[in-house]
Scaffold this motif. Structure first.
Motif, short mmCIF file in Angstrom:
data_model
loop_
_atom_site.label_atom_id
_atom_site.label_comp_id
_atom_site.label_asym_id
_atom_site.label_seq_id
_atom_site.Cartn_x
_atom_site.Cartn_y
_atom_site.Cartn_z
N ASN A 184 48.63 43.57 46.58
CA ASN A 184 47.67 42.58 47.02
C ASN A 184 47.39 42.80 48.51
O ASN A 184 48.22 42.51 49.36
N GLY B 137 43.32 51.66 48.32
CA GLY B 137 41.95 51.30 47.98
C GLY B 137 41.26 52.29 47.08
O GLY B 137 40.11 52.11 46.72
N LYS C 166 39.76 44.51 41.90
CA LYS C 166 38.85 44.54 43.04
C LYS C 166 38.85 43.20 43.78
O LYS C 166 38.52 43.16 44.98
N GLN C 167 39.22 42.14 43.12
CA GLN C 167 39.28 40.84 43.78
C GLN C 167 40.20 40.85 45.00
O GLN C 167 39.93 40.17 45.99
N SER C 168 41.27 41.62 44.94
CA SER C 168 42.28 41.51 46.00
C SER C 168 42.97 42.82 46.36
O SER C 168 43.88 42.82 47.18
N LYS C 169 42.54 43.94 45.77
CA LYS C 169 43.11 45.24 46.11
C LYS C 169 42.27 45.93 47.19
O LYS C 169 41.06 45.81 47.20
N ASN D 133 38.11 44.25 49.50
CA ASN D 133 38.37 43.35 48.37
C ASN D 133 37.39 42.18 48.39
O ASN D 133 36.86 41.81 49.42
#
Length: 505
Positions: free
Chosen positions: A300, A293, A60-63, A67
């Motif tokens: 990324n 998502g 979840k940080q970067s997808k 994000n």
């Protein structure tokens, strides 16, 4: 995380672990084509697939478009939301100008992390009965508890007033879940991490098969960070001292500052000595627009989001960047702070200067400053050659926690004073060729702003140190309200969940 063999197991367990959300959507999802939870966990292989599913939420940080990195950058004083216009992502724009409400907060920032918690709870419940090696079972349980702690930490520091759920919930009980005091959440996070640490490997040594999995050092770093947010500074400093070791040297967990700051952002430089918790991406998931998502994509998304729109290289001397979507344009304040700093060139792309020099041009768009976040900007040579949408399949990893971050957090936990705090600050600066300056809390905060720019930490730093109201007033931040997010409206419908203060209108 790499879990190279794991990534492709997610198709197997994707429908097994449906999203935990206090809404009818959660209740009506029916798994199709895969084993139901009641018939699963018959062997080690299935338990491992369950562990992978728990790990996957850390992406979840970067997808995806929603994000954490781009969202948190947008709310800070260093970046705009930008993008294609004021309606290009109502969630990120409403956070950037502090008009955010229960209707505009993307539900995934609540639902995704609770999905990870749900998966963790199921696995922890089922693991004891799985016929497998007890040592491996212990490690799986330790990883799962550490991940549950990670997800609860993200939830409590964004929403604060949240439910504490430690076992799978029956359908009949979904709408009766209530919130608990933040202190209870933090106590559970501490408990999970303390129980996890002894069961984790001291280091990850098999980088071919296990790179990206959590180690003792990773869990201790997270625990140190949790203590810092709670104001338990002595406990925080003690955890970080173990993780960090002698400033500038290799710690007992194998961590060491990378020699060149710019190398941190090389796509090929995965699992380097500075990475403590690394979010792993691949260009082989064949992510496409139909499910971007939704959990099945592993690319990324920050990469495509932060690049300049309409980027066009004119001279061969210009970098061959991919044309992006112009989100998270750099505000003048950060530009001024970093100008003249050795980290500037690896952090900010000055498109105005490149255009003036005739090297390249771009198509300025909404809230476009001409300055872009370079750390994650992909080159055309980084583009996936597989199937799926190339824009969604960038493989650059990101750092949830890295060593320079823990150096500066330890220095802060030490009160910004003393020989060790000085040495920690000096080591971060020395890596980029800067000399020593007197250590203080203000010096540490400034160093964090420069060192970690664009990595999603700045907003949290401002809030936890009480500086957000002053730093973000010009963006619309209101003290006593915007230190936390509103709970998504969907989570309030027909439930006992209560909206956060000052968000009911």
């Amino acid at each position: 995380m790499k879990l190279k063999n794991i990534k492709y197991s997610l198709v197997v367990c994707g429908a097994l672990f449906t999203a935990l959300s206090c809404s009818e959507d959660f209740l009506t999802v029916e798994p199709k084509g895969t084993s139901l939870e009641a018939n699963y966990y018959k062997n080690e292989s299935q338990a491992y697939a369950g562990l992978v599913a728990v790990y996957d939420i850390i992406g979840k940080q970067s997808k995806g478009f929603e994000n954490m990195i781009c969202m948190m950058n947008a709310g800070s004083d260093d970046f705009n939301a930008a993008g294609g216009g004021a309606t290009d992502g109502v969630g990120i724009h409403s956070f950037a100008d502090y008009s955010i409400s229960q209707s505009t907060i993307p539900g995934s920032f609540w639902g995704d992390f609770y999905q990870g918690i749900f998966r963790a709870n199921v696995l922890l419940q089922k693991l004891p009965a799985v016929p497998m090696d007890e040592a491996k079972k212990g490690r799986f349980a330790a990883e799962t508890k550490a991940l549950r702690a990670y997800y609860y930490f993200e939830l409590v520091r964004t929403f604060r007033n949240i439910p504490l759920i430690l076992e799978p919930i029956k359908t009949a009980d979904i709408f009766n879940v209530v919130q608990v005091a933040p202190e209870a959440i933090y106590a559970q996070i501490e408990k999970d991490l303390k129980e996890a640490i002894p069961g984790l490997p001291v280091k990850i040594t098999d980088m071919k098969e296990e790179a990206g999995r959590l180690s003792q050092g990773a869990a201790k770093a997270l625990l140190g960070k949790v203590y810092l947010y709670e104001g338990k500074n002595a406990l925080s400093a003690a955890e970080f001292a173990d993780v960090n070791g002698t400033p500038g040297s290799t710690s007992m967990y194998g961590y060491k500052l990378v020699d060149k700051f710019a190398d941190l952002w090389k796509v090929s430089n995965k699992f380097n000595s500075e990475a403590i918790i690394e979010i792993v991406h691949t260009d082989k998931s064949n992510a496409d627009w139909g499910f971007w998502g939704g959990g099945k994509d592993e690319g990324n998304s920050v990469c495509i989001m932060v690049g300049p729109r309409g980027y066009n290289r004119i001279l061969p001397s210009a970098p061959d960047y991919v044309s992006g979507w112009s989100f998270n344009t750099v505000r003048q304040g950060l530009y001024d702070v970093l100008k003249g700093d050795p980290r500037f060139d690896a952090t900010i792309l000055d498109m105005k200067a490149m255009t003036d020099a005739g090297q390249a041009k771009w198509s300025p768009n909404y809230d476009d400053t001409g300055y872009f976040l370079k750390k994650f900007m992909p080159l055309n040579s980084d583009t996936s050659t597989g199937s799926g949408a190339t824009a969604l399949n960038y493989k650059q990893d990101v750092y949830a926690i890295r060593l320079a971050d823990t150096y500066l957090m330890e220095a802060e936990a030490l009160g910004g004073t003393g020989a060790r705090a000085q040495a920690l600050l000096d080591a971060v600066r020395a890596r980029v060729g800067l000399g020593s300056i007197p250590v203080s809390l203000d010096a540490i905060a400034l160093e964090r702003r420069k060192e970690l720019a664009g990595e999603g930490h700045r907003w949290f730093d401002l809030v936890r140190t009480g500086k957000a109201a002053a730093a973000l007033a010009s963006k619309g931040f209101k003290a006593g309200k915007n230190e936390i997010w509103p709970i998504p409206f969907k989570e309030l419908e027909n439930t006992k969940i209560v909206q956060n203060p000052n968000y009911n209108n």
